[in-house]
Motif scaffolding. Structure first.
Motif, PDB file in Angstrom:
ATOM      1  N   ASP A 103     -10.237  -8.479  -0.287  1.00  0.00           N
ATOM      2  CA  ASP A 103      -9.281  -8.156  -1.342  1.00  0.00           C
ATOM      3  C   ASP A 103      -8.881  -6.695  -1.181  1.00  0.00           C
ATOM      4  O   ASP A 103      -9.719  -5.847  -0.854  1.00  0.00           O
ATOM      5  CB  ASP A 103      -9.906  -8.346  -2.731  1.00  0.00           C
ATOM      6  CG  ASP A 103     -10.312  -9.779  -3.006  1.00  0.00           C
ATOM      7  OD1 ASP A 103      -9.722 -10.705  -2.412  1.00  0.00           O
ATOM      8  OD2 ASP A 103     -11.234  -9.978  -3.821  1.00  0.00           O
ATOM      9  N   GLU A 107      -6.425  -3.353  -2.806  1.00  0.00           N
ATOM     10  CA  GLU A 107      -5.597  -2.761  -3.849  1.00  0.00           C
ATOM     11  C   GLU A 107      -5.236  -1.355  -3.389  1.00  0.00           C
ATOM     12  O   GLU A 107      -6.065  -0.649  -2.808  1.00  0.00           O
ATOM     13  CB  GLU A 107      -6.313  -2.718  -5.195  1.00  0.00           C
ATOM     14  CG  GLU A 107      -5.383  -2.281  -6.303  1.00  0.00           C
ATOM     15  CD  GLU A 107      -5.920  -2.544  -7.695  1.00  0.00           C
ATOM     16  OE1 GLU A 107      -5.212  -2.176  -8.650  1.00  0.00           O
ATOM     17  OE2 GLU A 107      -7.020  -3.094  -7.836  1.00  0.00           O
ATOM     18  N   TRP A 137       2.676  -6.962  -6.327  1.00  0.00           N
ATOM     19  CA  TRP A 137       2.755  -5.566  -6.747  1.00  0.00           C
ATOM     20  C   TRP A 137       3.330  -5.479  -8.153  1.00  0.00           C
ATOM     21  O   TRP A 137       3.956  -6.405  -8.644  1.00  0.00           O
ATOM     22  CB  TRP A 137       3.588  -4.735  -5.763  1.00  0.00           C
ATOM     23  CG  TRP A 137       5.021  -5.162  -5.694  1.00  0.00           C
ATOM     24  CD1 TRP A 137       5.563  -6.092  -4.861  1.00  0.00           C
ATOM     25  CD2 TRP A 137       6.090  -4.705  -6.527  1.00  0.00           C
ATOM     26  NE1 TRP A 137       6.896  -6.242  -5.122  1.00  0.00           N
ATOM     27  CE2 TRP A 137       7.251  -5.394  -6.138  1.00  0.00           C
ATOM     28  CE3 TRP A 137       6.183  -3.786  -7.575  1.00  0.00           C
ATOM     29  CZ2 TRP A 137       8.480  -5.188  -6.744  1.00  0.00           C
ATOM     30  CZ3 TRP A 137       7.413  -3.582  -8.181  1.00  0.00           C
ATOM     31  CH2 TRP A 137       8.547  -4.272  -7.757  1.00  0.00           C
ATOM     32  N   ARG A 163       1.417  -0.429  -7.785  1.00  0.00           N
ATOM     33  CA  ARG A 163       0.088  -0.930  -7.416  1.00  0.00           C
ATOM     34  C   ARG A 163       0.310  -2.190  -6.601  1.00  0.00           C
ATOM     35  O   ARG A 163       1.002  -3.107  -7.043  1.00  0.00           O
ATOM     36  CB  ARG A 163      -0.737  -1.291  -8.647  1.00  0.00           C
ATOM     37  CG  ARG A 163      -1.166  -0.130  -9.470  1.00  0.00           C
ATOM     38  CD  ARG A 163      -2.499   0.408  -8.971  1.00  0.00           C
ATOM     39  NE  ARG A 163      -2.967   1.436  -9.868  1.00  0.00           N
ATOM     40  CZ  ARG A 163      -4.219   1.552 -10.259  1.00  0.00           C
ATOM     41  NH1 ARG A 163      -5.124   0.699  -9.846  1.00  0.00           N
ATOM     42  NH2 ARG A 163      -4.559   2.518 -11.054  1.00  0.00           N
ATOM     43  N   ARG A 174      -1.542  -5.384  -4.573  1.00  0.00           N
ATOM     44  CA  ARG A 174      -2.805  -6.123  -4.542  1.00  0.00           C
ATOM     45  C   ARG A 174      -2.652  -7.349  -3.650  1.00  0.00           C
ATOM     46  O   ARG A 174      -1.646  -8.049  -3.708  1.00  0.00           O
ATOM     47  CB  ARG A 174      -3.191  -6.561  -5.946  1.00  0.00           C
ATOM     48  CG  ARG A 174      -4.534  -7.284  -5.981  1.00  0.00           C
ATOM     49  CD  ARG A 174      -4.948  -7.622  -7.377  1.00  0.00           C
ATOM     50  NE  ARG A 174      -5.440  -6.406  -8.001  1.00  0.00           N
ATOM     51  CZ  ARG A 174      -5.696  -6.279  -9.290  1.00  0.00           C
ATOM     52  NH1 ARG A 174      -5.479  -7.274 -10.111  1.00  0.00           N
ATOM     53  NH2 ARG A 174      -6.162  -5.161  -9.785  1.00  0.00           N
ATOM     54  N   CYS A 229      -5.256 -10.636  -2.383  1.00  0.00           N
ATOM     55  CA  CYS A 229      -6.559 -11.277  -2.515  1.00  0.00           C
ATOM     56  C   CYS A 229      -6.725 -12.339  -1.447  1.00  0.00           C
ATOM     57  O   CYS A 229      -5.744 -12.930  -0.989  1.00  0.00           O
ATOM     58  CB  CYS A 229      -6.705 -11.907  -3.890  1.00  0.00           C
ATOM     59  SG  CYS A 229      -6.667 -10.697  -5.223  1.00  0.00           S
TER      60      CYS A 229
END
Length: 184
Positions: free
Chosen positions: A37, A39, A60, A82, A84, A86
């Motif tokens: 994952d 970030e 995002w 931000r 991310r 996963c």
């Protein structure tokens, strides 16, 4: 899903050293179902463009929730964002790290479990608390304390807090900070 708790075991300016410690911790973990994952707190297209190439399905959002990948917006028009991703493949780690420059980011290895720690009275640790996180250019898991160094965290279940110093000792390190609740 319940949150894990994390404790730092290494802080270094040498990213390679941080990765070596991660590899040593992973060597004692049950890596079935290994996923990564990511970030990152991205402020420039210099970082955004290569990261989107490495992680084309990343999501995002802006800090104020005014724009996001769900809305179909162009992320470069809304920096800072931000990002991310996963359940990425382990093979993406090198390219992700190589794209960061000075961007604050985390890489979290998610796997089945930790080994038994009989010296501290713990059986095999399950997946809810079995992670290793490398914080790059940041001191904390929330990406709020930018830094020029990198920190490795081990994650455990709160009720198995004594597993964190045990894990650190297995790779020849002490814990170097408090046990904190991980953000996700």
């Amino acid at each position: 899903m319940a949150n894990s708790y994390a404790q730092p075991v290494l802080r270094t300016t040498d990213l390679s050293e941080g990765l070596r410690v991660v590899e040593r911790l992973l060597a004692i973990a049950d890596l079935r179902e290994l996923e990564i994952d990511y970030e990152a707190h991205i402020s420039s297209t210099r970082t955004l463009t290569p990261l989107l190439e490495v992680l084309p399905r990343a999501t995002w959002y802006t800090e104020d929730d005014s724009a996001s990948s769900e809305d179909g917006d162009d992320p470069s028009a809304h920096l800072p964002i931000r990002l991310r991703a996963c359940a990425a493949a382990p093979e993406t780690v090198g390219a992700f790290l190589g794209s960061l420059h000075d961007t604050p980011a985390t890489v979290r290895w998610d796997f089945v479990g930790w080994p038994a720690a009989p010296e501290v009275g713990l059986d095999i640790g399950g997946s809810r608390g079995a992670f290793v996180t490398l914080c790059v250019n940041v001191r904390d898991l929330d990406l709020e304390e930018p830094a020029t160094d990198h920190t490795v965290f081990v994650h455990v279940k709160q009720i198995e807090a004594e597993r964190a110093p045990w894990l650190a000792a297995q790779v020849g390190l002490p814990v170097i900070g408090d046990l904190v609740m991980a953000p996700y």
